[in-house]
Design an enzyme around this catalytic site. Structure first.
Site, PDB file in Angstrom:
ATOM      1  N   HIS A 125       0.840  -1.221   0.015  1.00  0.00           N
ATOM      2  CA  HIS A 125       0.084   0.002   0.130  1.00  0.00           C
ATOM      3  C   HIS A 125       0.992   1.341   0.019  1.00  0.00           C
ATOM      4  O   HIS A 125       2.025   1.508   0.460  1.00  0.00           O
ATOM      5  CB  HIS A 125      -0.872   0.032   1.186  1.00  0.00           C
ATOM      6  CG  HIS A 125      -1.725  -1.068   1.422  1.00  0.00           C
ATOM      7  ND1 HIS A 125      -1.189  -2.269   2.115  1.00  0.00           N
ATOM      8  CD2 HIS A 125      -2.985  -1.702   0.871  1.00  0.00           C
ATOM      9  CE1 HIS A 125      -2.016  -3.271   2.064  1.00  0.00           C
ATOM     10  NE2 HIS A 125      -3.015  -3.057   1.320  1.00  0.00           N
ATOM     11  N   HIS A 140      -3.463   3.828  10.133  1.00  0.00           N
ATOM     12  CA  HIS A 140      -2.363   3.090   9.437  1.00  0.00           C
ATOM     13  C   HIS A 140      -2.256   3.033   7.802  1.00  0.00           C
ATOM     14  O   HIS A 140      -1.348   2.707   7.488  1.00  0.00           O
ATOM     15  CB  HIS A 140      -2.355   1.326   9.781  1.00  0.00           C
ATOM     16  CG  HIS A 140      -3.201   0.713   8.962  1.00  0.00           C
ATOM     17  ND1 HIS A 140      -3.031  -0.855   8.968  1.00  0.00           N
ATOM     18  CD2 HIS A 140      -4.471   0.944   8.547  1.00  0.00           C
ATOM     19  CE1 HIS A 140      -4.111  -1.037   8.332  1.00  0.00           C
ATOM     20  NE2 HIS A 140      -4.927  -0.603   7.938  1.00  0.00           N
TER      21      HIS A 140
END
Length: 300
Positions: A125, A140
């Site tokens: 990501h 996060h």
């Protein structure tokens, strides 16, 4: 590489919504992280875990959709202060997570010691979301954006300076799950990204050579932020947000070996190990093996 390593555990699971990642630091210690580094002739000081205050609930705070905002800020400020102190003692900070929101504190404590800190973001990501672009409100997914000065005012101002890093000093490796807002930000800021397409097409040796060459002359230190979900779930099943088609175990070892040979890594963190979702502590064991390669373990 600096022979004095300070290990800091951050048992944080409040930056996302799946329990278990708070046991990541313990899992990596159990898998032999300290013993591995000691065997490699490093002087290792394990500073234990930063205490994490749990909220009564995880409702949005400060009128945002950000979950557990106050607790995440508190823990990251503690981490930033601790990392700052260890760097002042000329120690190499090695941070064990915990979810990836802890990178906010890591970078806040580290970046003040460098004019141009480079960052290698080894992750499936981009973690470039903000409250405006995040589908989930999970912090996060935001630490890289926060470190660029994008996001909630209290997050970006941890340690009282903004920004921590510059977009041209970032290299993302292994990306294969980017939200629309993240893609826009990458284009807008010109962030260098090696997706799985590039890794497949160029091969990991060329990707790492390019990343190292790109950062070598423009930075005066490089932080490695390694999310275990950068690897394929078949290699690292114990992560909260697995994405198929990831980096292999062997490619990851090669990447770490090349970073060690470059001599450019000045701090590191290994995050998102979730033993509850794991198979016989496999993911923590992989993390420790990769630490070995990053810190110079060789077959001969």
């Amino acid at each position: 590489m600096n022979k004095n390593i300070s290990v800091i555990g951050v048992p944080m699971d409040l930056g996302q919504s799946r329990r278990g990642v708070d046991m990541g630091p313990s899992a990596m210690r159990y898998a032999g992280a300290i013993e591995k580094l000691t065997t490699l002739k490093y002087i290792v000081k394990d500073l234990g875990d930063i205490p994490i205050n749990r909220p009564v609930n995880n409702e949005s705070t400060d009128g945002t959709n950000l979950k557990n905002l106050h607790q995440v800020i508190e823990a990251n400020q503690q981490l930033a202060d601790m990392v700052d102190e260890e760097i002042q003692k000329y120690n190499f900070p090695l941070i064990l997570g915990g979810d990836h929101s802890i990178a906010i504190g890591s970078l806040a404590g580290i970046a003040k010691h460098y004019k141009n800190l480079g960052v290698i973001w080894y992750d499936a990501h981009g973690d470039l979301n903000s409250s405006e672009t995040s589908p989930s409100g999970n912090i996060h997914g935001m630490p890289l954006a926060v470190s660029l000065g994008i996001g909630h005012d209290k997050l970006v101002n941890i340690s009282d300076y903004v920004p921590k890093i510059k977009p041209e000093n970032i290299v993302i490796i292994g990306a294969r799950s980017l939200d629309p807002g993240e893609k826009e930000l990458i284009k807008e800021k010109g962030i260098k990204v090696f997706t799985m397409h590039e890794i497949d097409r160029l091969g990991m040796p060329n990707v790492m050579s390019e990343a190292i060459k790109y950062l070598k002359d423009r930075t005066d230190g490089v932080h490695l932020s390694l999310d275990l979900d950068g690897l394929d779930p078949s290699e690292a099943p114990g992560v909260g947000t697995p994405v198929l088609g990831g980096i292999t175990y062997r490619e990851s070892h090669l990447a770490m070996e090349m970073l060690e040979e470059s001599g450019m890594i000045t701090s590191a963190e290994f995050v998102e190990v979730n033993p509850i979702l794991d198979e016989k502590n496999k993911t923590a064991t992989v993390a420790v093996a990769l630490m070995g390669s990053l810190f110079g373990e060789k077959l001969n």
